[in-house]
Structure formats: structure tokens, C-alpha cells
Design a protein around this motif. Structure first.
Motif, PDB file in Angstrom:
ATOM      1  N   ARG A 168      -7.449  31.139  62.313  1.00 40.29           N
ATOM      2  CA  ARG A 168      -8.851  30.788  62.180  1.00 40.29           C
ATOM      3  C   ARG A 168      -9.337  30.011  63.398  1.00 40.29           C
ATOM      4  O   ARG A 168     -10.438  30.238  63.906  1.00 40.29           O
ATOM      5  N   LYS A 169      -8.523  29.112  63.877  1.00 34.67           N
ATOM      6  CA  LYS A 169      -8.886  28.358  65.076  1.00 34.67           C
ATOM      7  C   LYS A 169      -9.040  29.287  66.275  1.00 34.67           C
ATOM      8  O   LYS A 169      -9.976  29.141  67.077  1.00 34.67           O
ATOM      9  N   SER A 170      -8.122  30.249  66.390  1.00 28.94           N
ATOM     10  CA  SER A 170      -8.215  31.194  67.504  1.00 28.94           C
ATOM     11  C   SER A 170      -9.492  32.012  67.437  1.00 28.94           C
ATOM     12  O   SER A 170     -10.149  32.258  68.465  1.00 28.94           O
ATOM     13  N   ARG A 171      -9.861  32.441  66.232  1.00 29.53           N
ATOM     14  CA  ARG A 171     -11.092  33.225  66.094  1.00 29.53           C
ATOM     15  C   ARG A 171     -12.328  32.400  66.419  1.00 29.53           C
ATOM     16  O   ARG A 171     -13.266  32.872  67.073  1.00 29.53           O
ATOM     17  N   LEU A 172     -12.363  31.138  65.949  1.00 28.34           N
ATOM     18  CA  LEU A 172     -13.526  30.295  66.234  1.00 28.34           C
ATOM     19  C   LEU A 172     -13.652  30.002  67.723  1.00 28.34           C
ATOM     20  O   LEU A 172     -14.750  30.045  68.289  1.00 28.34           O
ATOM     21  N   LEU A 173     -12.529  29.666  68.360  1.00 31.93           N
ATOM     22  CA  LEU A 173     -12.582  29.366  69.789  1.00 31.93           C
ATOM     23  C   LEU A 173     -12.959  30.591  70.610  1.00 31.93           C
ATOM     24  O   LEU A 173     -13.552  30.461  71.699  1.00 31.93           O
ATOM     25  N   GLU A 203     -18.352  22.041  74.708  1.00 32.00           N
ATOM     26  CA  GLU A 203     -17.392  20.946  74.472  1.00 32.00           C
ATOM     27  C   GLU A 203     -17.533  20.388  73.060  1.00 32.00           C
ATOM     28  O   GLU A 203     -16.531  20.127  72.388  1.00 32.00           O
ATOM     29  N   HIS A 204     -18.782  20.213  72.609  1.00 25.88           N
ATOM     30  CA  HIS A 204     -18.991  19.680  71.264  1.00 25.88           C
ATOM     31  C   HIS A 204     -18.525  20.658  70.190  1.00 25.88           C
ATOM     32  O   HIS A 204     -17.971  20.247  69.158  1.00 25.88           O
ATOM     33  N   LEU A 205     -18.710  21.936  70.416  1.00 25.38           N
ATOM     34  CA  LEU A 205     -18.239  22.924  69.441  1.00 25.38           C
ATOM     35  C   LEU A 205     -16.718  22.949  69.372  1.00 25.38           C
ATOM     36  O   LEU A 205     -16.132  23.084  68.287  1.00 25.38           O
ATOM     37  N   VAL A 206     -16.084  22.834  70.520  1.00 24.29           N
ATOM     38  CA  VAL A 206     -14.607  22.810  70.528  1.00 24.29           C
ATOM     39  C   VAL A 206     -14.106  21.592  69.775  1.00 24.29           C
ATOM     40  O   VAL A 206     -13.144  21.667  68.989  1.00 24.29           O
ATOM     41  N   GLU A 207     -14.758  20.433  69.986  1.00 21.46           N
ATOM     42  CA  GLU A 207     -14.341  19.227  69.264  1.00 21.46           C
ATOM     43  C   GLU A 207     -14.543  19.394  67.751  1.00 21.46           C
ATOM     44  O   GLU A 207     -13.707  18.968  66.950  1.00 21.46           O
ATOM     45  N   ALA A 208     -15.641  20.036  67.386  1.00 20.68           N
ATOM     46  CA  ALA A 208     -15.891  20.253  65.957  1.00 20.68           C
ATOM     47  C   ALA A 208     -14.860  21.178  65.338  1.00 20.68           C
ATOM     48  O   ALA A 208     -14.409  20.963  64.203  1.00 20.68           O
ATOM     49  N   VAL A 209     -14.454  22.213  66.069  1.00 25.29           N
ATOM     50  CA  VAL A 209     -13.432  23.127  65.559  1.00 25.29           C
ATOM     51  C   VAL A 209     -12.101  22.396  65.401  1.00 25.29           C
ATOM     52  O   VAL A 209     -11.397  22.547  64.403  1.00 25.29           O
ATOM     53  N   GLU A 210     -11.752  21.582  66.394  1.00 27.79           N
ATOM     54  CA  GLU A 210     -10.495  20.844  66.326  1.00 27.79           C
ATOM     55  C   GLU A 210     -10.472  19.886  65.142  1.00 27.79           C
ATOM     56  O   GLU A 210      -9.440  19.691  64.504  1.00 27.79           O
ATOM     57  N   GLU A 211     -11.629  19.283  64.827  1.00 36.62           N
ATOM     58  CA  GLU A 211     -11.665  18.307  63.744  1.00 36.62           C
ATOM     59  C   GLU A 211     -11.694  18.949  62.369  1.00 36.62           C
ATOM     60  O   GLU A 211     -11.139  18.398  61.411  1.00 36.62           O
ATOM     61  N   ASN A 212     -12.335  20.092  62.260  1.00 38.47           N
ATOM     62  CA  ASN A 212     -12.570  20.673  60.932  1.00 38.47           C
ATOM     63  C   ASN A 212     -11.746  21.923  60.646  1.00 38.47           C
ATOM     64  O   ASN A 212     -11.843  22.476  59.566  1.00 38.47           O
ATOM     65  N   VAL A 213     -10.901  22.365  61.589  1.00 40.18           N
ATOM     66  CA  VAL A 213     -10.163  23.601  61.354  1.00 40.18           C
ATOM     67  C   VAL A 213      -9.111  23.429  60.268  1.00 40.18           C
ATOM     68  O   VAL A 213      -8.766  24.360  59.548  1.00 40.18           O
ATOM     69  N   ASN A 214      -8.603  22.191  60.102  1.00 33.40           N
ATOM     70  CA  ASN A 214      -7.590  21.923  59.081  1.00 33.40           C
ATOM     71  C   ASN A 214      -8.187  21.443  57.771  1.00 33.40           C
ATOM     72  O   ASN A 214      -7.469  20.931  56.911  1.00 33.40           O
ATOM     73  N   ALA A 215      -9.534  21.560  57.621  1.00 32.82           N
ATOM     74  CA  ALA A 215     -10.184  21.030  56.427  1.00 32.82           C
ATOM     75  C   ALA A 215      -9.648  21.699  55.179  1.00 32.82           C
ATOM     76  O   ALA A 215      -9.601  22.921  55.073  1.00 32.82           O
ATOM     77  N   GLY A 216      -9.166  20.882  54.219  1.00 36.40           N
ATOM     78  CA  GLY A 216      -8.702  21.406  52.939  1.00 36.40           C
ATOM     79  C   GLY A 216      -7.294  21.936  52.942  1.00 36.40           C
ATOM     80  O   GLY A 216      -6.777  22.333  51.908  1.00 36.40           O
ATOM     81  N   ILE A 217      -6.614  21.925  54.110  1.00 35.55           N
ATOM     82  CA  ILE A 217      -5.249  22.468  54.158  1.00 35.55           C
ATOM     83  C   ILE A 217      -4.245  21.426  53.705  1.00 35.55           C
ATOM     84  O   ILE A 217      -3.266  21.721  53.052  1.00 35.55           O
ATOM     85  N   GLY A 218      -4.467  20.156  54.052  1.00 31.74           N
ATOM     86  CA  GLY A 218      -3.593  19.097  53.566  1.00 31.74           C
ATOM     87  C   GLY A 218      -2.597  18.613  54.580  1.00 31.74           C
ATOM     88  O   GLY A 218      -1.838  17.715  54.311  1.00 31.74           O
TER      89      GLY A 218
END
Length: 792
Positions: A636-641, A720-735
Motif C-alpha cells: 500500500r505504501k508503494s502504491r501511494l508513493l 514532501e507533505h504528502l510523503v510525510e502523511a503517507v509515512e505517518e498513516n500507512v500503518n494506521a490500524g495495523i497495530g
């Protein structure tokens, strides 16, 4: 010889009753045919031909003629079995005195010619006089010529064929090389095997009986052992005698278990394997301490042969010398015929699996070929663990395992004076109270105070029947007498040899079958060095690798047919799965004479193996779930980036267009707004707080457009802001974090549920109208939404 021919009275009687006429006729006939024929001897009758002579054979002679029973099926397997027996004897010798094993194996291959020269064996010469070179020696020299300098060989061939073209000579040489290679590949070679260990050694006077008398040993009790029947190294001696005629050579320095500094109080371990070094020492007083161990002051050297017809050792040399090396252990050297080409892979496989099941041992094997040094190889498995399993204890027979013959033997050997004492002292798991209740079930013919010697065959039969059926009166066999490897050592052994990506181990609770306790340990691994796709089963019995007849083994059948791998997120066809099953018992239920596999007909063992493997798979499933979740996060991170550059460029283009429009409005006045915006403006201030919060204010819009105009907000800053947002929220709900150890200790998840620490983000559908009343009549109603027409 005539003395060995059977007597034939019937023929002699007939010959005496012949008439004179027939006699004279016979005489005249034989007189006329003397020059051409001779009179034939009368044949014995059929009835006397069928008479057989009763014979008896010694155990050594029997196994020499039926060597396949002990694993000596052919020269190749005989070589493998010889190595296996000597190595396992060395392991027993080290474990008996609680010393970490250090075992070194040397295999030296030689050709027939080299063997004959070493032994001084004369061969038939070239001529009738027998004065030429030995055939084997000549063949060996030819092989060396062909395997040496090609230019020199070609010159020799040309000299022998002066009148022959070079091309023909080369062809003859090539065909000769191919023929020799093919012949040598099929021909068995000779191997000098040397196995050296640092175990307890053998007492000087006990060496001949330990290695030269078949079926004599000290492991016939109820105890977990590697060997049982007293064959082992004695069969290696018999095979050496059959294949080469060379006796074995033993060099040993002995120390008893009591003389060892690290001794333990275990009476049952004072005797080693029937082929191994004995623990009892008459010269224990002649020991001195070196390196924390007591070593003997003498080294014994014995050259030993065996008389297979009498089953007795034949000592050729038996000497002593001072132990100036301060060495303790045993070195056995044996010269046998074998085939390295066909069983090389088996020997290497055996050493690899032995390194798994004995990670506390250091194993080294060196192979060399006197004819070709390039074929030499060396294997070394270093010690991975220093924790040895506890020694197995000898126990008494369980009531469920007895039979008539065994009970009669126990009655003859017992010192008990009453039947109650016999039951409590000579059998395991029976208390005095349960013994009296058992005697009541036996009937009126049995009394608690009766002498055990008074039991006749009929009473013994009744006694055995009640013993085997009275399971409610005594406990099941206890597995405390066994010595399993342990999950820790099994894990280390697999990691050392296989190097898997992930591994899970389990031990099932002790069980019993027919009065014999057993323990099953199992491990399942994924991936690893040289691993193959599919299921690979590795089997052990009493900490011995089992290499042959694996398809019929209980471990293989359970792994292939009783485990639903897909339910544990494992693909049994594509994943590289390693299944390791170790079974220890006082009596391993081997099938067949070769003791190479355990049948699946014993339900208790089959179910125990299944439970252990399922336990391993459940551990793997928890880890694989985390691994799959982490893989999804990375995808998912790869697709978003991947789409961030396009999104940044589009967003920045929209902001630029908005800023341009604002600038034009400031110069020429506001534009006429669309109906939707007019309606939205009319309903301003109506709606939920969440919707009002998501809707930007005029000041916020002006601030963003001002930053675009000043150049503070560019396409790169948006990226840059989008990359930071992806890094912060890509693990949301995974634990767990992306860099978190997937296969953490204990396998516990660190997921957060609810509260202020919840990093999950809610998603809302924002409606077109803030207030449905301003939208007119409702056209479509649905439990999830209402559809309104758009007002012009």
C-alpha cells in the motif's frame, strides 16, 4: 571323500543278489568296452537324498550370512552403516561421562591395486609362470598414466604404435580411458575408516569382549538407548573380515564415570553401548586430572579379529603403553570394501541430520582419495549448544508390557519372598494397595503371601492376562525416564544446519503404547539453505537419524495426509517446508529388520505426532499473519508513493488556477457564481459541526493562495507533505510499526484499540446539501441515503 558319502545298503543288497548269468554278461560286456567306456557308479535312492543333517550356528555366523538384517545390504550401504555405528558408539561414550562430544572421522579411499600393495597380496602375473606384475598393480598404473600428463601419455601411446597414425592412437587412448572409467565406476573400492572421540574409553581387559562377541551387551534393560542388540561395531568387524580379511585396530585410554570430575549420580548410565566403551574400570586408581578431567595413565592398543564359528574374539595384539599424550577417548580403525560413489550423498545427509539432533557435538569428516587428490572433501559442524540432554534412566517393566516369557524370567531372578513384594519391587507403577487388589482379581489360586516360585505355567498365564487388562489399578508409564533432545537444542540444531527463515518447535505430552513410554518432539521450518519446494520430512528415533524407507514412516504420513497446511496460511506445494520429528522411547516400534522407519499403525504415536506438528503450525500462523500484514502495508505504501508526484502536480495546478482567478476577480470584480454555490451559500451555517469543520474558511483559502503567490507553497513542498502523511498513516490500524520485528518474542501484537492513542482516521461522505429541506421534494428514499433533485 568316500568317508562323507552316505551308506547305501539297498544298492549293496541288490548287487549281491545278482545272478551268475547277469554277472558273467556284465563282465563280458565291460571287458569288451574297456577301451572306450568305464562303468558308472550306481546313484543313491531318492529317499536317502532327502535326508538332512541338523546343524547349529553361532550368532556371529548367522549375522555374517544374513548381514542385511544389520543394514549391510551391499558394499555401499555397508560402508555407510559401518560409519554410522562407529559414530553413534562415540556419541554414547561421550554422553556416558557427560562430556561434550568431539568426533573426528577420516575416510581414505584406495584402489584394488593400492590395497593389494599395502597388504602384500600377490596377484596372478601376466605369464603362466606368475612372475609378472600383479594385475591390480598394472591396472592401477594404467589408471595413473591416463589420469596424469596428457602429453606424456600421448607420447607413450605413439611409441607403442609407431606404425599407427596419431589420430588412431588418440582414438584408442580415448576409448581405453572411457572403458577404464566405466569399469572403475562399477567396481567397489577399499576404505580405511578412522573414528576418534573424546569419550570414556574402554578398559584394557574388556576390549576383546566389547568388540569381538556378537549379541553381548549391557543395554538389554528397559531404557532409552541408541543400540540394543549388541551388533554395531561387531558387524563392522565381521564385514571387514568378509570384504578385506583385515582385523580392526583399537587405541583407547579409559576413565570411568566415577573418575570424571563432572560425574553425575546415575547408576543406569554406568554401562555404555554393547559396541561402545565400558564404564567399569579396574585401573581407575591410575587416573590423573588433566584439563578438568581424569585421564588414564596408560593407552591400550588392540588388534582384534573374530571367530565367527565360535562367536569369540581372537586377539592378535593387545599391548599397553604410557599415556604421554594425556589423551582420553577411543580411536577405531577398520578397513572395509565399499562404494563411495553411490552412498556419498547418504553419508553427507547422515552427518547433516546428526548435527541437527546433536547440536552439542562437534563433528568433522575428512575424505581423501589416494588415486585423485582433487576428490577430497572436508565437512565440519561446530558445536552450537553446550547443554546436553539428561541421561536416560533404566526403569522396571510396566505391567502392560509383560508376557509369559518375561514374567517367568522375572520370577526366576526375583529376590522377593511374597507375591505382593514381587509386584511392587519387580514391576513399575504398582503400589502395595493396588497389588493386593490385583491379587483379589486373580482368583482363589493366588494369595498375597504366596511364594512367587510356586507359580506354574498355568498360573503365570492367568497372572499375565490380569496384569495386561488391569489398567485401572496402576499408573501409565512415566516419560521421566526418557531423554529427549529438548526444544532449545532442536531449534539450535536446525538453525545451525538448515538456516531457515522461520522455525517453530513443540513437544507433546508424554504418552505410552503397550506399556512403553514415548515422547514426541517436532519442529516446522520455512525456507532455508538448499531447501526444496514442498514438504521435506526429517526423522529421528532415540536421537538417531533415519534415512531410508521414509515414505512409510508415521512422520511422513502425518505430515502429508493429516495436516491441513492451508488453514495455517502455508502452501504445502510452493513453500519450502521442513518437518522435523524426533521420537524417543524405551522401545521404538520399528518396522522391518533394518530399523529404518516407524509405522503409523500405533494410534498413540500417530496422534502425538499430529498434535506436535499442529502446535508448530499454530505458532507459524500467528507469525505469518503479521508477516502478511506487513507485506500488505509495504504494498500500500508503494502504491501511494507511486502516485504522489502526479497528485502533487495536479493539486498545485488547481491552486495556481485558483490564485489566478482570485487575482482576476480583484481586478475586474466577482464572477457570477453557479447555482450550486448560491444554494450552498444560502444554507451557510446549517449542518453538522464536522461538515463545518471540514469546510475551509475564507481566511484559510486566502492564506493558502497567498503562499502560492509568494512561492512558499510549491509542487515540491506539496510532495514532501504528502510523503510525510503517507509515512505517518500507512500503518494506521495495523497495530505495529513497519520497522517492528515481525516475529517478535512471544508473538504478541502491539495493536491499540480505541482511546486517544488510536491512530486510525475516520472517513465521511459529505452531502451536497447541508439542509435537505431546502432541496425540495425527495424523489428516492433509501435506508442509507436520500436522493434529491438539483435545483437550478
Amino acid at each position: 571323500p568316500p568317508s562323507t558319502l552316505p551308506k547305501i545298503p539297498s544298492i549293496m543288497t541288490v548287487s549281491r543278489k545278482r545272478t551268475s548269468a547277469s554277472a558273467s554278461a556284465s563282465a563280458s560286456s565291460s571287458a569288451t568296452n574297456t577301451t572306450n567306456h568305464t562303468r558308472k557308479r550306481a546313484k543313491p535312492s531318492t529317499r536317502h537324498q532327502k535326508d538332512e543333517i541338523q546343524q547349529s550356528k553361532s550368532p556371529a555366523e548367522f549375522f555374517a550370512e544374513n548381514q542385511s538384517i544389520a543394514g549391510f545390504d551391499n558394499p555401499g550401504k555397508s560402508l555407510y552403516t559401518t560409519l554410522r555405528e562407529l559414530i553413534e558408539n562415540s556419541l554414547d561414550a561421550c554422553e556416558s561421562v557427560d562430556v561434550l562430544p568431539d568426533i573426528h572421522v577420516v575416510i581414505e579411499e584406495m584402489s584394488e591395486g593400492q590395497f593389494n600393495r599395502m597388504r602384500g597380496v600377490p596377484d596372478r602375473g601376466r605369464g603362466n609362470g606368475g612372475g609378472g606384475r600383479a594385475v591390480g598393480e598394472e591396472r592401477e598404473e594404467m589408471e595413473y598414466d591416463y589420469g596424469g600428463n596428457d602429453q606424456e601419455n600421448n607420447e607413450n601411446m605413439e611409441n607403442k604404435n609407431d606404425g599407427e597414425p596419431k589420430s588412431n592412437a588418440a582414438k584408442r587412448q580415448s576409448s581405453s580411458n572411457a572403458a577404464n572409467a566405466k569399469r572403475n565406476h562399477k567396481k567397489d573400492a577399499y576404505f580405511l575408516l578412522t573414528v576418534r572421540d573424546n569419550g570414556c574409553g574402554m578398559a584394557h581387559d574388556a576390549i576383546p569382549d566389547l568388540l569381538g562377541r556378537v549379541l553381548s551387551g549391557s543395554k538389554y534393560g528397559v531404557r532409552q538407548t541408541r543400540g540394543k542388540f549388541g551388533l554395531g561395531a561387531k558387524m563392522a568387524l565381521i564385514w571387514s573380515k568378509k570384504s578385506t580379511g583385515v582385523p580392526i585396530r583399537i587405541k583407547t585410554s579409559h576413565v570411568s564415570a566415577d573418575a570424571n570430575k563432572r560425574k553425575k549420580k546415575r547408576k543406569s548410565d554406568s554401562d555404555d553401548d554393547d559396541d561402545d566403551e565400558e564404564e567399569e574400570d579396574d585401573v581407575g586408581k591410575n587416573n590423573e586430572i588433566v584439563g578438568g578431567r581424569k585421564v588414564g595413565k596408560i593407552i591400550s592398543t588392540c588388534v582384534l579379529d573374530i571367530d565367527i564359528y565360535k562367536n569369540q574374539p581372537r586377539v592378535i595384539q593387545h599391548t599397553q603403553e604410557p599415556n604421554t599424550e594425556q589423551w582420553i577417548g577411543t580411536e577405531i580403525q577398520v578397513l572395509v570394501a565399499g562404494n563411495w560413489t553411490t552412498y556419498k550423498s547418504r553419508v553427507v545427509q547422515y552427518l547433516r541430520q546428526l548435527a541437527i539432533i546433536t547440536p552439542y557435538a562437534r563433528l568433522e569428516m575428512t575424505y581423501s582419495n589416494r588415486s585423485d587428490e582433487k576428490k577430497g572433501m572436508n565437512f565440519k559442524f561446530e558445536r552450537r549448544s553446550e547443554q546436553m540432554p539428561p541421561a536416560a534412566r533404566e526403569v522396571k517393566h510396566h505391567p502392560s508390557s509383560v508376557n509369559n516369557l518375561l514374567v517367568q524370567q522375572l520370577l526366576e531372578r526375583t529376590n522377593a519372598k511374597t507375591l505382593v513384594k514381587f509386584l511392587t519391587n519387580d514391576l513399575s507403577g504398582i503400589t502395595p494397595a493396588s497389588a493386593r487388589r490385583l491379587i483379589e482379581r486373580l482368583g482363589n489360586s493366588f494369595e498375597p503371601d504366596m511364594d512367587p516360585a510356586d507359580l506354574d505355567d498355568k498360573l503365570v498365564t492367568r497372572f499375565v492376562q490380569v496384569l495386561r487388562s488391569a489398567d485401572d489399578l496402576f499408573k501409565s508409564p512415566d516419560g521421566g525416564c526418557l531423554s529427549p533432545l529438548g526444544e532449545y537444542n532442536l531449534n539450535l540444531g536446525i538453525q545451525k544446519v538448515v538456516e531457515p527463515d522461520i522455525i517453530a518447535t513443540a513437544r507433546d505430552k508424554p504418552g505410552a503404547y503397550d506399556g512403553h513410554p514415548f515422547i514426541v518432539e517436532a519442529a516446522v521450518s520455512l525456507g532455508g539453505k538448499d531447501a526444496k519446494e514442498g514438504i521435506t520430512v526429517v526423522r529421528f528415533a532415540n536421537r538417531i537419524p533415519l534415512l531410508f524407507e521414509g515414505g512409510a514412516d508415521v512422520a511422513t504420513r502425518v505430515a502429508n495426509g493429516k495436516i491441513k497446511w492451508s488453514s495455517y496460511k502455508i502452501d504445502h506445494k510452493r513453500d519450502k517446508i521442513g518437518v522435523f520429528v524426533s521420537i524417543v522411547s524405551t522401545k521404538v516400534p520399528f518396522k522391518g529388520t533394518g530399523k529404518e522407519y516407524i509405522g503409523d499403525d500405533i494410534i498413540e504415536i500417530q496422534q502425538s505426532v499430529k498434535r506436535a506438528l499442529q502446535n508448530c503450525c499454530q505458532q507459524l500462523r500467528a507469525h505469518l499473519t503479521k508477516k502478511n500484514a506487513l507485506r500488505d502495508v509495504k504494498e500500500r505504501k508503494s502504491r501511494l508513493l507511486k502516485y504522489i508526484p502526479d497528485v502533487s502536480r495536479s493539486v498545485f495546478g488547481i491552486l495556481e488556477a485558483m490564485q489566478k482567478r482570485k487575482s482576476e476577480e480583484a481586478e475586474s470584480g466577482p464572477r457570477y457564481s453557479s447555482p450550486r454555490k448560491r444554494i450552498a451559500g444560502a444554507g451557510a451555517g446549517v449542518g453538522s459541526s464536522r461538515q463545518q469543520h471540514l469546510k475551509p474558511t475564507e481566511s484559510e483559502v486566502f492564506s493558502v493562495l497567498e503562499r502560492v503567490s509568494n512561492g512558499d507553497l510549491t509542487e515540491d513542498t506539496i510532495k514532501e507533505h504528502l510523503v510525510e502523511a503517507v509515512e505517518e498513516n500507512v500503518n494506521a490500524g495495523i497495530g505495529f510499526d513497519e520497522n517492528e520485528e515481525v516475529f517478535g518474542k512471544g508473538g504478541k501484537s502491539k495493536s491499540k484499540k480505541g482511546g486517544e492513542d488510536d491512530d486510525r482516521q475516520a472517513v465521511y461522505l459529505v452531502p451536497i446539501y447541508d439542509d435537505p429541506k431546502t432541496a425540495g421534494n425527495v424523489v428516492i428514499r433509501h435506508p442509507l441515503f436520500d436522493f434529491f433533485p438539483l435545483n437550478a
